[in-house]
Design a protein around this motif. Structure first.
Motif, PDB file in Angstrom:
ATOM      1  N   ILE A  93       5.580   7.214  12.452  1.00 53.05           N
ATOM      2  CA  ILE A  93       5.367   5.789  12.159  1.00 53.05           C
ATOM      3  C   ILE A  93       3.893   5.428  12.279  1.00 53.05           C
ATOM      4  CG2 ILE A  93       5.817   3.461  13.021  1.00 53.05           C
ATOM      5  CD1 ILE A  93       8.680   4.293  13.539  1.00 53.05           C
ATOM      6  N   ALA A  94       3.218   5.974  13.291  1.00 58.40           N
ATOM      7  CA  ALA A  94       1.780   5.721  13.430  1.00 58.40           C
ATOM      8  C   ALA A  94       1.026   6.250  12.219  1.00 58.40           C
ATOM      9  CB  ALA A  94       1.250   6.370  14.712  1.00 58.40           C
ATOM     10  N   GLN A  95       1.405   7.436  11.744  1.00 54.38           N
ATOM     11  CA  GLN A  95       0.746   8.018  10.574  1.00 54.38           C
ATOM     12  C   GLN A  95       1.024   7.198   9.319  1.00 54.38           C
ATOM     13  OE1 GLN A  95      -1.891  10.141   8.757  1.00 54.38           O
ATOM     14  NE2 GLN A  95      -1.405  10.605  10.896  1.00 54.38           N
ATOM     15  N   ALA A  96       2.251   6.707   9.184  1.00 52.79           N
ATOM     16  CA  ALA A  96       2.587   5.871   8.030  1.00 52.79           C
ATOM     17  C   ALA A  96       1.746   4.600   8.015  1.00 52.79           C
ATOM     18  CB  ALA A  96       4.072   5.525   8.050  1.00 52.79           C
ATOM     19  N   ARG A  97       1.529   4.039   9.206  1.00 49.38           N
ATOM     20  CA  ARG A  97       0.700   2.840   9.307  1.00 49.38           C
ATOM     21  C   ARG A  97      -0.740   3.136   8.896  1.00 49.38           C
ATOM     22  NH1 ARG A  97       0.888   1.818  14.761  1.00 49.38           N
ATOM     23  NH2 ARG A  97       3.088   1.280  14.517  1.00 49.38           N
ATOM     24  N   LEU A  98      -1.259   4.285   9.340  1.00 53.96           N
ATOM     25  CA  LEU A  98      -2.624   4.671   8.975  1.00 53.96           C
ATOM     26  C   LEU A  98      -2.739   4.917   7.471  1.00 53.96           C
ATOM     27  CD1 LEU A  98      -3.462   7.103  11.919  1.00 53.96           C
ATOM     28  CD2 LEU A  98      -4.363   4.804  11.566  1.00 53.96           C
ATOM     29  N   ARG A  99      -1.720   5.519   6.896  1.00 56.27           N
ATOM     30  CA  ARG A  99      -1.750   5.764   5.459  1.00 56.27           C
ATOM     31  C   ARG A  99      -1.779   4.462   4.676  1.00 56.27           C
ATOM     32  NH1 ARG A  99       2.482  10.889   4.533  1.00 56.27           N
ATOM     33  NH2 ARG A  99       0.960  12.521   5.098  1.00 56.27           N
ATOM     34  N   GLN A 100      -1.071   3.475   5.141  1.00 55.41           N
ATOM     35  CA  GLN A 100      -1.101   2.180   4.462  1.00 55.41           C
ATOM     36  C   GLN A 100      -2.500   1.572   4.518  1.00 55.41           C
ATOM     37  OE1 GLN A 100       1.999  -0.083   6.384  1.00 55.41           O
ATOM     38  NE2 GLN A 100       3.640   1.174   5.535  1.00 55.41           N
ATOM     39  N   ARG A 101      -3.150   1.691   5.685  1.00 56.82           N
ATOM     40  CA  ARG A 101      -4.516   1.170   5.818  1.00 56.82           C
ATOM     41  C   ARG A 101      -5.488   1.945   4.948  1.00 56.82           C
ATOM     42  NH1 ARG A 101      -5.699   1.643  11.983  1.00 56.82           N
ATOM     43  NH2 ARG A 101      -7.812   1.291  11.209  1.00 56.82           N
ATOM     44  N   ALA A 102      -5.221   3.234   4.754  1.00 55.00           N
ATOM     45  CA  ALA A 102      -6.146   4.096   4.029  1.00 55.00           C
ATOM     46  C   ALA A 102      -6.098   3.907   2.519  1.00 55.00           C
ATOM     47  CB  ALA A 102      -5.860   5.558   4.365  1.00 55.00           C
ATOM     48  N   VAL A 103      -5.087   3.211   2.006  1.00 50.67           N
ATOM     49  CA  VAL A 103      -4.956   3.030   0.564  1.00 50.67           C
ATOM     50  C   VAL A 103      -6.206   2.383  -0.023  1.00 50.67           C
ATOM     51  CG1 VAL A 103      -3.711   1.750  -1.225  1.00 50.67           C
ATOM     52  CG2 VAL A 103      -2.449   2.996   0.536  1.00 50.67           C
ATOM     53  N   ALA A 104      -6.791   1.425   0.679  1.00 50.86           N
ATOM     54  CA  ALA A 104      -7.974   0.724   0.163  1.00 50.86           C
ATOM     55  C   ALA A 104      -9.143   1.676  -0.064  1.00 50.86           C
ATOM     56  CB  ALA A 104      -8.386  -0.382   1.135  1.00 50.86           C
ATOM     57  N   LYS A 105      -9.235   2.727   0.743  1.00 54.53           N
ATOM     58  CA  LYS A 105     -10.348   3.669   0.603  1.00 54.53           C
ATOM     59  C   LYS A 105     -10.008   4.859  -0.291  1.00 54.53           C
ATOM     60  CE  LYS A 105     -13.275   3.156   4.691  1.00 54.53           C
ATOM     61  NZ  LYS A 105     -13.895   3.859   5.830  1.00 54.53           N
ATOM     62  N   PHE A 106      -8.791   5.362  -0.170  1.00 57.94           N
ATOM     63  CA  PHE A 106      -8.453   6.622  -0.810  1.00 57.94           C
ATOM     64  C   PHE A 106      -7.504   6.482  -2.000  1.00 57.94           C
ATOM     65  CE2 PHE A 106      -9.869   7.761   3.407  1.00 57.94           C
ATOM     66  CZ  PHE A 106     -10.618   8.904   3.194  1.00 57.94           C
ATOM     67  N   GLY A 107      -6.978   5.297  -2.232  1.00 61.27           N
ATOM     68  CA  GLY A 107      -6.008   5.129  -3.290  1.00 61.27           C
ATOM     69  C   GLY A 107      -4.620   5.495  -2.808  1.00 61.27           C
ATOM     70  N   ALA A 108      -3.593   4.928  -3.434  1.00 66.73           N
ATOM     71  CA  ALA A 108      -2.221   5.104  -2.962  1.00 66.73           C
ATOM     72  C   ALA A 108      -1.761   6.550  -3.056  1.00 66.73           C
ATOM     73  CB  ALA A 108      -1.286   4.192  -3.761  1.00 66.73           C
ATOM     74  N   GLU A 109      -2.127   7.250  -4.122  1.00 64.65           N
ATOM     75  CA  GLU A 109      -1.617   8.613  -4.324  1.00 64.65           C
ATOM     76  C   GLU A 109      -2.151   9.562  -3.258  1.00 64.65           C
ATOM     77  OE1 GLU A 109      -1.488  12.113  -7.759  1.00 64.65           O
ATOM     78  OE2 GLU A 109      -2.239  10.110  -8.240  1.00 64.65           O
ATOM     79  N   ASP A 110      -3.457   9.560  -3.013  1.00 63.65           N
ATOM     80  CA  ASP A 110      -4.025  10.454  -1.997  1.00 63.65           C
ATOM     81  C   ASP A 110      -3.621  10.026  -0.593  1.00 63.65           C
ATOM     82  OD1 ASP A 110      -5.168  12.074  -3.850  1.00 63.65           O
ATOM     83  OD2 ASP A 110      -7.234  11.434  -3.492  1.00 63.65           O
ATOM     84  N   ALA A 111      -3.679   8.722  -0.323  1.00 67.68           N
ATOM     85  CA  ALA A 111      -3.369   8.236   1.030  1.00 67.68           C
ATOM     86  C   ALA A 111      -1.953   8.613   1.445  1.00 67.68           C
ATOM     87  CB  ALA A 111      -3.558   6.724   1.107  1.00 67.68           C
ATOM     88  N   ALA A 112      -1.036   8.663   0.504  1.00 67.75           N
ATOM     89  CA  ALA A 112       0.351   8.984   0.828  1.00 67.75           C
ATOM     90  C   ALA A 112       0.538  10.450   1.216  1.00 67.75           C
ATOM     91  CB  ALA A 112       1.249   8.661  -0.367  1.00 67.75           C
ATOM     92  N   ARG A 113      -0.446  11.292   0.911  1.00 65.02           N
ATOM     93  CA  ARG A 113      -0.333  12.726   1.221  1.00 65.02           C
ATOM     94  C   ARG A 113      -1.259  13.168   2.347  1.00 65.02           C
ATOM     95  NH1 ARG A 113      -1.333  16.020  -4.053  1.00 65.02           N
ATOM     96  NH2 ARG A 113      -2.823  14.364  -4.542  1.00 65.02           N
ATOM     97  N   MET A 114      -2.273  12.347   2.651  1.00 64.10           N
ATOM     98  CA  MET A 114      -3.283  12.748   3.623  1.00 64.10           C
ATOM     99  C   MET A 114      -2.851  12.445   5.056  1.00 64.10           C
ATOM    100  SD  MET A 114      -6.729  11.556   1.565  1.00 64.10           S
ATOM    101  CE  MET A 114      -7.846  12.045   2.896  1.00 64.10           C
TER     102      MET A 114
END
Length: 440
Positions: A93-114
Motif C-alpha cells: 500500500i505504501a508503494q502504491a501511494r508512492l507510485r500515484q505521487r510519481a505519476v506527475a514526474k514519470f508518467g502513469a505507465e512507468d510509475a505503475a511499474r517502478m
C-alpha cells in the motif's frame, strides 16, 4: 531575433548542445542525486521493504492495490491481511501511494511499474528533463556514462533509453536496490549496472561521461544552500566531472552565479514554466562562463557566451505590453536577450519585467496587455474591480512585500461579475505600483 531552437550536429561552440540543439545568443539582468542515506522506509533492512515486493506474491499485491484511494486504504489493508503477511500488505500500500505521487514526474505507465522511496519521488529527475539531458549526451557522441548519486535511477533510465550504457552508483542500500529494480522493471537491466558504493571511491575512467547529482537536502537541515555542504561537496563533484571527456553536474537552480566554477558552462531548465534544475557542463571544446536557458517541452533555448553578453536593459516607462520572462531565463541572467528581441526595456532596474509598445510572439516570456498603471492602493483597486464587474482576479508579484492571496482577499472579497483581470504588484522606477491587464 530569439527563436525556437532545433536539433542539429554538435560543434565546438556553446554549451554541451547549445550548438547541437540551439542558436547562440547572449545574456541579461543581474538581479540556486543523491549520495546521502535515505533509509526512509526501513533503515535497518532495506530488503525487508523492497525484496518482498519483487516476489510473485508481492507483485500480485501491488496489482491488487493499484489505484486504491486513500479513504479505502484501511479497509483494503484489513481485507488483504487475512491472507497475506501484514508487513507485506503495508509495504504494498505504501508503494502504491508512492507510485500515484510519481505519476506527475514519470508518467502513469512507468510509475505503475517502478519502485520508489519517499525521498526518491521528491528528489528524482522528472522524465521530461532526464530525457532532454540524455538526448544532449547522445548528440555529443556519449556511449557510456557513470551516473554518480543515481538515486532511484531517473536519469539512468533516460540514458539507457537513449542507448547509452550506464554505471549507476549510490551508497544507500535501499536507494540502490530501487534503482536496480527499476532498471529490471523497465527492461533496461542490460544497459544499467547498479552499484552500491561511495561515489568518491568509484573509478570512472572507462566511461565517456560523468554525471553527478549530489544530495541537496538533509534529513536534519532540510534544503542545503551551501554548495560545499552538498553530499558530496560541489568541489569534489567538479573534480569528478573534469576527469571525464564530458562532465555534467546537477545543482540547485538558485545557486549564486559567483559560486559557479569558472570552467563550467551553466544551463537552467524549466518545464511547463517551472524552473526544475540547473546543470554545470564541463567539456574540452566548451565555452567556460557561458550561460544557457532551456524551456521544455518546446526546447526553445537562449545561449550567451561571455564575450557576447548584453548589458542590462534600459529602464523605460510602462508601455502597452508587459512581458514576464520564463524563470529559466531569469535564473540564467538572460533577460537582456529577451528584452532586445522584444524591443523593450525594464520597468525598474531591479525587476525582471519587460515592457514594450508592440506585441511580439516569444517562447521566452508571457505577454500581458496593460490597461492601467496605478500607485499601490487597495481601495482604488477594489473600486476599479467593482466598476468593471471582475469575478476572477489573478495576482502576480515581483518586488512587492504584499502577498497575492492577501490582496485578493481584500480587493475582491466577493465576485462582482464574470470578467477576469490580472494585477501585477511590483515597482516602477522604484515606486510601489499596480499594473492591471490581461493575457495578450
Amino acid at each position: 531575433m530569439l527563436s525556437h531552437e532545433s536539433h542539429g550536429a554538435a560543434s565546438s561552440q556553446g554549451p554541451p548542445v547549445a550548438s547541437a540543439r540551439h542558436r547562440h545568443h547572449r545574456r541579461a539582468v543581474h538581479r540556486v542525486a543523491h549520495n546521502g542515506p535515505v533509509n526512509d522506509l526501513s533503515p535497518d533492512s532495506p530488503d525487508s521493504f523492497l525484496a518482498p515486493l519483487l516476489t510473485p506474491e508481492g507483485r500480485a499485491l501491488l496489482d491488487e492495490v493499484r489505484g486504491v484511494e486513500p479513504a479505502r486504504e484501511l479497509a483494503v489493508a484489513t481485507r488483504l491481511r487475512r491472507t497475506h503477511p501484514a508487513e507485506l500488505v503495508s509495504a504494498a500500500i505504501a508503494q502504491a501511494r508512492l507510485r500515484q505521487r510519481a505519476v506527475a514526474k514519470f508518467g502513469a505507465e512507468d510509475a505503475a511499474r517502478m519502485f520508489f522511496t519517499p525521498n526518491g519521488v521528491e528528489q528524482s529527475t522528472r522524465t521530461s528533463v532526464a530525457t532532454y539531458r540524455a538526448e544532449c549526451f547522445q548528440a555529443l557522441g556519449v556511449r557510456s556514462v557513470a551516473d554518480l548519486c543515481c538515486g532511484i535511477g531517473g536519469d539512468a533510465i533516460a540514458f539507457a533509453r537513449a542507448g547509452i550504457r550506464v554505471l549507476a552508483v549510490d551508497r544507500d542500500p535501499l536507494t540502490a536496490a530501487a534503482a536496480r529494480a527499476n532498471a529490471d522493471a523497465l527492461g533496461l537491466a542490460d544497459l544499467i549496472e547498479v552499484r552500491e558504493a561511495d561515489v568518491t571511491e568509484v573509478d570512472t575512467s572507462a566511461y565517456d561521461a560523468v554525471f553527478v547529482d549530489p544530495a541537496r537536502r538533509s534529513s536534519k537541515r532540510g534544503r542545503i544552500f551551501d554548495p560545499e555542504a552538498y553530499s558530496p561537496p560541489l568541489s569534489w563533484a567538479v573534480s569528478a566531472a573534469l576527469k571525464a571527456p564530458l562532465g555534467a553536474l546537477k545543482i540547485a537552480p538558485g545557486i549564486p552565479h559567483e559560486a559557479i566554477p569558472p570552467e563550467a558552462e551553466a544551463e537552467w531548465i524549466s518545464d511547463g514554466g517551472d524552473v526544475k534544475e540547473a546543470v554545470l557542463w564541463f567539456r574540452a571544446d566548451g565555452t567556460p562562463g557561458a550561460r544557457r536557458a532551456v524551456l521544455l517541452p518546446s526546447e526553445a533555448g537562449i545561449y550567451a557566451a561571455p564575450d557576447t553578453m548584453l548589458p542590462d536593459p534600459a529602464v523605460r516607462p510602462v508601455g502597452r505590453y508587459l512581458y514576464e520572462p520564463d524563470g529559466a531565463v531569469i535564473r540564467a541572467h538572460l533577460v537582456a536577450e529577451v528584452a532586445e528581441d522584444l524591443e523593450g526595456g525594464l520597468i525598474d532596474p531591479t525587476i525582471a519585467y519587460i515592457t514594450a509598445d508592440e506585441r511580439h510572439v516569444t517562447p521566452y516570456a508571457t505577454a500581458y496587455e496593460i490597461t492601467d498603471v496605478l500607485p499601490f492602493n487597495v481601495k482604488k483597486l477594489k473600486a476599479l474591480l467593482r466598476e468593471r464587474g471582475v469575478g476572477i482576479l489573478t495576482v502576480k508579484k515581483r518586488g512587492s512585500a504584499v502577498e497575492p492571496e492577501e490582496l485578493r482577499r481584500k480587493a475582491l472579497p466577493k465576485p462582482h461579475g464574470t470578467a477576469s483581470t490580472t494585477v501585477f504588484l511590483t515597482r516602477v522606477a522604484g515606486a510601489p505600483t499596480m499594473l492591471i491587464g490581461h493575457p495578450a
